[in-house]
Every structure is written in structure tokens, then in C-alpha cells.
Design a protein around this motif. Structure first.
Motif, PDB file in Angstrom:
ATOM      1  N   ILE A 210      -3.895   2.544 -10.291  1.00 48.11           N
ATOM      2  CA  ILE A 210      -3.562   1.749 -11.474  1.00 48.11           C
ATOM      3  C   ILE A 210      -2.565   2.448 -12.394  1.00 48.11           C
ATOM      4  N   ASN A 212       0.015   4.139 -11.432  1.00 50.54           N
ATOM      5  CA  ASN A 212       1.354   4.065 -10.859  1.00 50.54           C
ATOM      6  C   ASN A 212       1.713   2.676 -10.339  1.00 50.54           C
ATOM      7  N   HIS A 213       0.905   1.711 -10.640  1.00 51.09           N
ATOM      8  CA  HIS A 213       1.122   0.356 -10.119  1.00 51.09           C
ATOM      9  C   HIS A 213       1.371   0.437  -8.622  1.00 51.09           C
ATOM     10  N   TYR A 214       0.591   1.275  -7.995  1.00 50.69           N
ATOM     11  CA  TYR A 214       0.740   1.549  -6.574  1.00 50.69           C
ATOM     12  C   TYR A 214       0.091   0.433  -5.769  1.00 50.69           C
ATOM     13  N   LYS A 215       0.767  -0.003  -4.738  1.00 49.90           N
ATOM     14  CA  LYS A 215       0.224  -1.040  -3.860  1.00 49.90           C
ATOM     15  C   LYS A 215      -0.222  -0.395  -2.560  1.00 49.90           C
TER      16      LYS A 215
ATOM     17  N   LYS B   4       6.651   2.604  -7.546  1.00 53.24           N
ATOM     18  CA  LYS B   4       6.813   1.474  -8.469  1.00 53.24           C
ATOM     19  C   LYS B   4       7.883   0.555  -7.922  1.00 53.24           C
ATOM     20  N   ASP B   5       8.097  -0.533  -8.594  1.00 55.76           N
ATOM     21  CA  ASP B   5       9.082  -1.520  -8.166  1.00 55.76           C
ATOM     22  C   ASP B   5      10.341  -0.858  -7.620  1.00 55.76           C
ATOM     23  N   LYS B 176      -8.984  -4.157 -13.137  1.00 53.86           N
ATOM     24  CA  LYS B 176      -8.038  -4.080 -12.007  1.00 53.86           C
ATOM     25  C   LYS B 176      -8.400  -3.025 -10.972  1.00 53.86           C
ATOM     26  N   ASP B 191      -3.913  -8.495  -7.158  1.00 58.67           N
ATOM     27  CA  ASP B 191      -3.570  -7.507  -8.185  1.00 58.67           C
ATOM     28  C   ASP B 191      -4.763  -6.657  -8.611  1.00 58.67           C
TER      29      ASP B 191
END
Lengths: 218, 218
Positions: A210, A212-215, B4-5, B176, B191
Motif C-alpha cells: 500500500i 508503493n501502490h504496488y500491484k 508505481k505508474d 485496502k 484495488d
DNA sequence: GAATGTGAAGGTTTTCACAGCA
DNA sequence: TGCTGTGAAAACCTTCACATTC
């Protein structure tokens, strides 16, 4: 079988872990009265690909029928046999702090054939007390009792500071498989398999994801 | 940073997990008054290869000094930042059965900055009772309380049968990141990051290893 | 027709090996 | 000299795609 001395194919840890997932899925499918299951459906339930399921199973044999799928009950038994859970394992719990005593009460172990037969602690206040019908033994008696009760696996849930000291005794008693909950790297001989479980690490992974907005892939 | 993106390099889950190992090793090295550490020594302590250590770290920057190694304290802080553990995370424990209440008392969480702020259960006998200074709240109040207390992660330790029902509420409250101990596959939106911890699976892995004389890589 | 079992392809992770820097 | 940082190679794992079988 598998990769014993003579074995050819290398089975990866991931494959073995997925075998556990298949086993659980098959148990459920059995309850839902499925007789056969296609790799496609099994994959869907475990969020994997059908090819992955077939490949995993193919390492151990040809269990399916083309055009039909896999026989649920039979495959379940086959996997149990591969995993070595078509039997009862005698377990000893070493350490009855928070984690240890929770695990003694954890019904899922019993359900999967992992039967806790002995509990040890070094705290005089705990020795002799009753945990789910088992009396806590003095850790001093561990070497003798592990052998007498034919214990095959040990779950270590002791403070990190004493863990190495205690695991040395466990190893000396001839135990070859240990699940360790102490957050520390322990030394064991080559022929002993030690697996570490570190629950903080799981939260740290969540934290990374969360932060690092890591997927993650799966 | 990370992926990230805009990110370029792909960080693998294994790398992240090893970061946790490095972090723990560095904490220890700090206590042992090491000022610098070479990849070789760090690798030895975690039973990895030096190249692996260097490669892992290189994904996030150049932290070392050629000829010398890595500065222990600084690297520790850098890793903490990468993992997102350079802060306090507010956690809620949902379910105070065996596992849940053990985890509430588990000091390692607190030590790593995971602070359990709320505890929930649906059992009227448990609601209102005190666990390590926290009062067990009614799960009916969960959506409101999770938001009010700014909870960022949830640990789910409820029976499998109710887990999906409860996780839906957790997700609806905007959480999340969830660590689930129920041995069941739960559905969450894309998400939300759900991580499953299944302790029977660890014993099943041990069972496979000793049943098949399997030699795991590490 | 439907779904397995499996070589081959593709992708990912680890290890090698060495240039480059303190 | 000693050790990092990193492309390239090797090892490993997953997915593809299709021949095969029921």
C-alpha cells in the motif's frame, strides 16, 4: 517419487504449495458433490491458470481423463498421498506463550491430520497446566518424551533469545522437520528441514504494497 | 519509486520479502555495533548469495560504498522507508478466537510499528471484554469505527464460514490491505490487497519434505 | 466435442563475472 | 585491494498451443 535420489523432475516449492491449495479446493468440491472437475474450473477457484494446474499435476502422474477432467475424490486422495497427509503426524508444540497456546487450540491442524501430542515450556508456572486436554511438560524432559511419543515434527513458538538453544535439543532428539515462529535465523544441520514463519513479515509486505501502490501479480 | 505508474523496474515479491529479512538482520547488526556490512556477510546471515543481496538493493538505489560495504544504520532506515515501516500503521483485529487473541498479544507486531488499535468480534460474550488493554467492540460497529480510528490494515481471524461476509464489510469501510488467516479463498475488489496466511499449509509443506526426502533449495 | 498431458516458447528470477569506484 | 553495481548468462517457472485421448 518426487525428487528422491533417483528422481528426474524437479518439483518447485510453488508447485507443492499449490498442491495444498488443490487439496483444499477438492475437499470443498467433494462436499459440493462434484464427481469430476476440469483444470479450468479448479484454476478459476484458486485464481490460477488451467495450464498451471495441469502442469503441476502432471509432475506426479496422469490423474485426469481427456474430455472429462479429474475425478474429485480420487485426485484428492492422490494429492494427500503426495503431500504425505494421508496419515496422522505426531506434533510437539514447544513454547506455550501467545502463539503456542493459540496453535494448540487451532482446530485446522487436527483437521488436516496434524495431531499435537505434547506441549513443552520452561516456565514452572505453566508446567503441569492443562491446555486442551494436554499437560504442559517440562522442556528438560523433551529429548526423552519426543522419542517416547514418536514425534515427527516440532512447532517452535519460543522467544527468539532461547530459540537456538532449544532447537539444538530438538535436533538432537532426531526431529527432521521444524516449523519456527521465532523471528530469528536458526542453525540446523543439512538433514533437518526448518521452515520459518514470520507474521510481521506478512504485515511488512502489506505495508510495502500500500505504501508503493504496488500491484502484486496474483 | 518501485513500480508505481511511471516505474520501470519490476520488483518481485521475493525481493520484497528479502527486504524484510535484511531489515531484521540490520537491526541485529546495529545492536552488535557494526557500522558497515558487506553483501557477503549479510548474505551469509540470511542464507542467500551476495549477488542476490546486491541485486535486491540495487533496485532501489546505490546504498553501498565500493570496497567497504553498506552503512548498517542508514541502510536499515532506507529499507524501512521502502517497506513503508518508517511509521506507525493502525491495525484492527477482526475475530478474537485463538489466533486473533494470540496476535493481539504478539509483541513483535507492536515492535515493528504495527499497532493494534481496535478489536472486533460478533460473540456477545466477548464484546466488552478486555484484551491487552483494548475493549472488544461489536462487529456491527466496525464500518464506523474503522473510519473513525483511521485504520489502514485489517487482520482477519474469523471462522471460514463467515469470513467472506465480514471481509465485504471491511472492504466497504475503505480498507485496502487485509491479512487473512481463515483457510478459504475470499473475493475482494482489484484495488484491495488480500494476503492469505494458512498455517496448515506450512505443516503440509513440511510433511511433503520429509515424506519425499525432498531437498528444498534454500 | 471436450479437456488432458506436454514439448516448446516466453517470461521471470537468480547467479555469474567483471568493470568501476573508494 | 576490496566490494559494489550491473549487464549478460543461466536457471527456473509459467503459459501457450496442440496432438492425443476419451
Amino acid at each position: 517419487m518426487a525428487n528422491k535420489d533417483t528422481g528426474k523432475k524437479k518439483i518447485s516449492e510453488s508447485t507443492i504449495r499449490r498442491l495444498s491449495l488443490y487439496y483444499r479446493a477438492l475437499s470443498l468440491l467433494e462436499k459440493e458433490n462434484y464427481e469430476t472437475i476440469a483444470s479450468k474450473e479448479l484454476a478459476k477457484r484458486e485464481k490460477l491458470t488451467p495450464a498451471q494446474v495441469r502442469k503441476d499435476l502432471s509432475f506426479f502422474g496422469s490423474f485426469g481423463t481427456r474430455g472429462l477432467g479429474y475425478p474429485v475424490t480420487e485426485l484428492k486422495h492422490r494429492i494427500a498421498k503426495i503431500l504425505g497427509i494421508d496419515r496422522i503426524w505426531n506434533i510437539a508444540m514447544v513454547g506455550v506463550g501467545n502463539i503456542g497456546s493459540a496453535l494448540v487450540s487451532y482446530k485446522e491442524f487436527q483437521r488436516q491430520g496434524f495431531s499435537i501430542k505434547l506441549i513443552f515450556d520452561n516456565d514452572q508456572r505453566k508446567i503441569g497446566s492443562n491446555h486442551k486436554g494436554l499437560i504442559v511438560s517440562d522442556i528438560k524432559d523433551m529429548p526423552r518424551l519426543l522419542r517416547e511419543h514418536n514425534i515427527q515434527m516440532v512447532v517452535l513458538a519460543v522467544p527468539a533469545i532461547v530459540a537456538q538453544y532449544i532447537i539444538d535439543d530438538v535436533v538432537a532428539a532426531g526431529i527432521k522437520a521444524i516449523l519456527n515462529f521465532a523471528p530469528i535465523n536458526l542453525q540446523v544441520p543439512d538433514d533437518v528441514y526448518l521452515r520459518n514463519e514470520n507474521m510481521s513479515m506478512e504485515l511488512e509486505y502489506l505495508s510495502f504494497v500500500i505504501s508503493n501502490h504496488y500491484k502484486p501479480k496474483n
